[in-house]
Design a protein around this motif. Structure first.
Motif, short mmCIF file in Angstrom:
data_model
loop_
_atom_site.label_atom_id
_atom_site.label_comp_id
_atom_site.label_asym_id
_atom_site.label_seq_id
_atom_site.Cartn_x
_atom_site.Cartn_y
_atom_site.Cartn_z
N ILE A 65 14.64 78.98 -67.64
CA ILE A 65 13.56 79.44 -66.51
C ILE A 65 14.19 78.67 -65.45
O ILE A 65 14.10 79.32 -64.23
CB ILE A 65 12.27 78.90 -66.96
N ASP A 66 14.77 77.54 -65.64
CA ASP A 66 14.99 76.84 -64.35
C ASP A 66 16.67 77.06 -64.19
O ASP A 66 17.61 76.67 -64.91
CB ASP A 66 14.92 75.24 -64.64
N TYR A 67 16.99 77.80 -63.09
CA TYR A 67 18.25 78.22 -62.83
C TYR A 67 18.96 77.20 -61.92
O TYR A 67 20.23 77.58 -61.61
CB TYR A 67 18.37 79.63 -61.91
N SER A 68 18.46 76.31 -61.55
CA SER A 68 19.25 75.26 -60.77
C SER A 68 20.43 74.54 -61.48
O SER A 68 21.33 74.27 -60.92
CB SER A 68 18.19 74.21 -60.21
N LEU A 69 19.91 74.10 -62.79
CA LEU A 69 20.84 73.42 -63.79
C LEU A 69 22.07 74.54 -63.94
O LEU A 69 23.38 74.31 -63.76
CB LEU A 69 20.18 73.37 -64.93
N SER A 70 21.86 75.83 -64.00
CA SER A 70 23.20 76.83 -64.11
C SER A 70 23.56 76.90 -62.61
O SER A 70 25.16 76.87 -62.97
CB SER A 70 22.15 78.17 -64.60
N LEU A 71 23.14 76.92 -61.82
CA LEU A 71 23.71 77.00 -60.57
C LEU A 71 24.32 75.56 -60.33
O LEU A 71 25.85 75.91 -60.06
CB LEU A 71 22.89 77.08 -59.33
N GLU A 72 24.02 74.67 -60.60
CA GLU A 72 24.94 73.25 -60.38
C GLU A 72 26.14 73.35 -61.36
O GLU A 72 27.31 72.96 -60.95
CB GLU A 72 23.90 72.24 -61.15
N LYS A 73 26.00 73.75 -62.59
CA LYS A 73 27.25 73.90 -63.63
C LYS A 73 27.98 75.07 -62.92
O LYS A 73 29.30 74.83 -63.05
CB LYS A 73 26.89 74.37 -64.81
N HIS A 74 27.77 75.91 -62.54
CA HIS A 74 28.46 77.12 -62.03
C HIS A 74 29.24 76.35 -60.69
O HIS A 74 30.86 76.56 -60.49
CB HIS A 74 27.58 78.14 -61.32
N ASN A 75 28.50 75.84 -59.69
CA ASN A 75 29.25 75.22 -58.68
C ASN A 75 30.30 74.18 -59.08
O ASN A 75 31.32 74.18 -58.53
CB ASN A 75 28.33 74.37 -57.75
N ALA A 76 29.89 73.32 -60.34
CA ALA A 76 30.78 72.33 -60.65
C ALA A 76 32.13 73.01 -61.33
O ALA A 76 33.22 72.48 -61.02
CB ALA A 76 30.09 71.51 -61.71
N PHE A 77 31.94 74.16 -62.08
CA PHE A 77 33.10 74.93 -62.37
C PHE A 77 33.85 75.44 -61.42
O PHE A 77 34.88 75.40 -61.53
CB PHE A 77 32.44 75.89 -63.38
N GLU A 78 33.17 75.84 -60.56
CA GLU A 78 34.10 76.46 -59.16
C GLU A 78 35.00 75.25 -58.78
O GLU A 78 36.15 75.50 -58.41
CB GLU A 78 33.36 77.13 -58.13
N GLU A 79 34.34 74.27 -58.46
CA GLU A 79 35.22 72.91 -57.90
C GLU A 79 36.27 72.52 -59.00
O GLU A 79 37.61 72.30 -58.47
CB GLU A 79 34.33 71.76 -57.58
N PHE A 80 35.85 72.67 -59.93
CA PHE A 80 37.09 72.23 -61.20
C PHE A 80 38.28 73.30 -60.91
O PHE A 80 39.04 72.99 -61.02
CB PHE A 80 36.53 72.31 -62.51
N ILE A 81 37.95 74.70 -61.03
CA ILE A 81 39.00 75.73 -60.97
C ILE A 81 39.68 75.59 -59.50
O ILE A 81 40.88 75.47 -59.64
CB ILE A 81 38.26 76.99 -61.14
N LYS A 82 39.14 75.25 -58.58
CA LYS A 82 39.66 75.05 -57.24
C LYS A 82 40.84 73.97 -57.43
O LYS A 82 41.93 74.02 -56.95
CB LYS A 82 38.91 74.80 -56.10
N SER A 83 40.38 72.92 -57.86
CA SER A 83 41.30 71.67 -58.07
C SER A 83 42.56 71.90 -59.11
O SER A 83 43.49 71.49 -58.72
CB SER A 83 40.36 70.42 -58.72
N VAL A 84 42.19 72.59 -60.01
CA VAL A 84 43.25 72.91 -60.94
C VAL A 84 44.46 73.96 -60.16
O VAL A 84 45.49 73.81 -60.41
CB VAL A 84 42.66 73.84 -62.16
#
Length: 52
Positions: free
Chosen positions: A23-42
């Motif tokens: 129900i709370d999409y903020s955690l999913s969005l937070e995980k997605h943003n963190a994953f995007e940042e990780f991919i960029k750094s890689v």
């Protein structure tokens, strides 16, 4: 402080289907943003090591 539980998924599809039911999409969005940042750094590290 209360610790959050951690769930381990065997496939990315299972993770997505589990988060789709949240129900709370903020955690999913937070995980997605963190994953995007990780991919960029890689990618940056990969480009740097490839150019040497």
């Amino acid at each position: 402080m209360m610790m959050k539980s951690v769930k381990k998924f065997k496939t990315f599809e299972k993770l997505k289907s589990h988060e789709r039911n949240t129900i709370d999409y903020s955690l999913s969005l937070e995980k997605h943003n963190a994953f995007e940042e990780f991919i960029k750094s890689v990618r940056i590290q990969w480009k740097i090591s490839k150019s040497k």
